[in-house]
Design a protein around this motif. Structure first.
Motif, PDB file in Angstrom:
ATOM      1  N   TYR A 185      -7.007   3.594  -7.610  1.00 63.21           N
ATOM      2  CA  TYR A 185      -6.215   2.801  -6.673  1.00 63.21           C
ATOM      3  C   TYR A 185      -5.438   1.709  -7.411  1.00 63.21           C
ATOM      4  N   GLU A 213      -2.531   3.481  -9.388  1.00 67.76           N
ATOM      5  CA  GLU A 213      -1.500   3.987  -8.478  1.00 67.76           C
ATOM      6  C   GLU A 213      -0.673   2.847  -7.906  1.00 67.76           C
ATOM      7  N   THR A 214      -1.296   1.717  -7.606  1.00 67.27           N
ATOM      8  CA  THR A 214      -0.547   0.564  -7.109  1.00 67.27           C
ATOM      9  C   THR A 214       0.494   0.130  -8.137  1.00 67.27           C
ATOM     10  N   ASP A 218       4.580   0.287  -7.499  1.00 67.67           N
ATOM     11  CA  ASP A 218       5.350  -0.950  -7.473  1.00 67.67           C
ATOM     12  C   ASP A 218       6.212  -1.153  -8.716  1.00 67.67           C
ATOM     13  N   ASN A 224      -1.981  -6.660  -3.719  1.00 67.70           N
ATOM     14  CA  ASN A 224      -1.288  -5.373  -3.597  1.00 67.70           C
ATOM     15  C   ASN A 224      -2.268  -4.214  -3.719  1.00 67.70           C
ATOM     16  N   ASP A 272      -4.435  -4.098  -0.562  1.00 67.12           N
ATOM     17  CA  ASP A 272      -3.670  -3.552   0.563  1.00 67.12           C
ATOM     18  C   ASP A 272      -3.480  -2.042   0.426  1.00 67.12           C
ATOM     19  N   PHE A 273      -3.225  -1.585  -0.805  1.00 68.57           N
ATOM     20  CA  PHE A 273      -3.033  -0.149  -1.001  1.00 68.57           C
ATOM     21  C   PHE A 273      -4.326   0.617  -0.725  1.00 68.57           C
ATOM     22  N   SER A 328      -4.756   0.928   2.845  1.00 71.50           N
ATOM     23  CA  SER A 328      -3.808   1.877   3.444  1.00 71.50           C
ATOM     24  C   SER A 328      -4.263   3.317   3.259  1.00 71.50           C
ATOM     25  N   VAL A 366       1.506   7.423   2.304  1.00 73.34           N
ATOM     26  CA  VAL A 366       1.334   6.126   1.644  1.00 73.34           C
ATOM     27  C   VAL A 366       1.907   6.119   0.227  1.00 73.34           C
ATOM     28  N   MET A 367       2.241   7.287  -0.283  1.00 71.35           N
ATOM     29  CA  MET A 367       2.880   7.390  -1.594  1.00 71.35           C
ATOM     30  C   MET A 367       3.628   8.712  -1.647  1.00 71.35           C
TER      31      MET A 367
END
Length: 264
Positions: free
Chosen positions: A19, A22-23, A27, A85, A88-89, A92, A159-160
Motif C-alpha cells: 500500500y 502503490e501510493t 502520486d 496519503n 487514505d489509500f 480506499s 482506486v488505481m
C-alpha cells in the motif's frame, strides 16, 4: 481460544508495504526505479528501525526495497508518499481499521482485519477495482437445490489504474523466487512478520483469486502471544504453497502486465 482471526484485528507486518509503494507510484512521489536509502543513517531518522537481519543494503531502488521487504527504506517511502496519503489509500482499498499517523504504520504496526486485507489485495489482483468480501457464496440442500446464491462478487470503485496496480504486481510476482516459495504457477506474494513473532502472514494472489494465511497464538481475548522464530515466509512454505499448489491448473492464469512504468 475461540477467536476469529479473519474478522479480528492483527498487525500485518510487512504485508502492509504494498500500500505504501502503490501510493507513491500513484502520486508520482517516486517510481519503481527511484533510489531509497537502506542505511544506518536513514534508520536513525525513524527511531532506529531495523530489519530482521539487522543489516543494511545501502542505496536500493523502491522495487528492490519492496522485493527484499526492507523496513528502513519503506519508512522513507512512507515519508515521501505522505503518511496520510498512504492511510487514505489503504482505507480506499477496504481496510476499515484505524491506522496510526506515523511512519511505522508502513511496516505493519497498525492492526488490520484479515478479511479487509484480502479484499485490499484483490484490487492488485484485478487491476485496480475494490471488491466487497463475502463469506457465503451459495447454500444448497441435500438434493442440490439452491437455497441461497450470492451471485457474482460485488465490485466497487476503481482506486488505481491497471498500469499502477501492475507496478506493484510486477514486483510481487518475483517475491516467491526471492524467498524460495515454490509455487507451481505464477503467483504474486508478500509476507509479513511482526515483532517477537506474534503474527506471521503470507498474502498470495493471481488474476483469479487471493489467499490470505496467518499463523500465531490466540486466546479467547485475542491476546498477542509470541511464537518461536516463525516468519511469514515459513507460513507461506508450510501452508499457503501446499494449498495453492493443490488447486487445479485450470484456476491459474498468467498476469498480463503493463509496461507503462519503469522496469522493476
Amino acid at each position: 481460544g475461540q477467536y476469529n482471526v479473519v474478522t479480528g484485528e492483527r498487525r500485518p507486518g510487512s504485508s502492509f508495504k504494498p500500500y505504501v509503494y502503490e501510493t507513491g507510484f500513484l502520486d508520482g512521489a517516486f517510481k519503481p526505479d527511484t533510489i531509497l536509502q537502506d542505511t544506518r543513517q536513514e534508520a536513525a531518522k525513524y527511531g532506529g528501525v531495523h530489519d530482521f537481519d539487522n543489516g543494511y543494503e545501502g542505496n536500493i531502488t523502491a522495487a528492490r526495497a519492496l522485493l527484499d521487504s526492507r523496513n528502513v527504506a519503506t519508512e522513507e517511502a512512507m515519508d515521501k508518499a505522505g503518511i496520510q496519503n498512504v492511510i487514505d489509500f489503504a482505507h480506499s482499498l477496504g481496510i476499515t481499521t484505524p491506522l496510526a499517523p506515523n511512519t511505522s504504520t508502513a511496516i505493519g504496526t497498525s492492526a488490520v482485519r484479515m478479511i479487509d486485507q484480502t479484499a485490499a489485495y484483490s484490487a492488485f489482483s484485478n487491476g485496480g477495482t475494490t471488491v466487497t468480501p463475502r463469506s457465503i457464496t451459495q447454500v444448497t440442500d441435500e438434493n442440490g437445490n439452491v437455497l441461497y446464491d450470492a451471485g457474482q462478487p460485488q465490485t466497487g470503485n476503481g482506486v488505481m489504474d491497471k498500469a499502477h496496480a501492475d507496478a506493484v504486481t510486477r514486483i510481487l510476482v518475483g517475491y516467491p523466487a526471492r524467498w524460495n516459495l515454490r509455487f507451481r504457477h505464477q503467483v504474486a506474494a508478500k509476507s509479513g512478520t511482526t515483532d517477537n513473532f506474534v503474527d506471521a502472514w503470507l498474502m498470495a494472489y493471481t488474476p483469479d483469486f487471493v489467499v490470505a494465511t496467518w499463523a500465531g497464538h490466540t486466546d479467547q481475548t485475542g491476546a498477542e502471544i509470541g511464537m518461536n522464530q516463525v516468519f511469514g515466509t515459513e507460513v507461506g512454505s508450510d501452508m499457503t504453497v501446499p494449498f495453492v499448489n493443490s488447486l487445479p491448473g485450470s484456476m491459474f492464469h498468467t498476469f498480463s502486465l503493463s509496461n507503462a512504468l519503469p522496469d522493476c
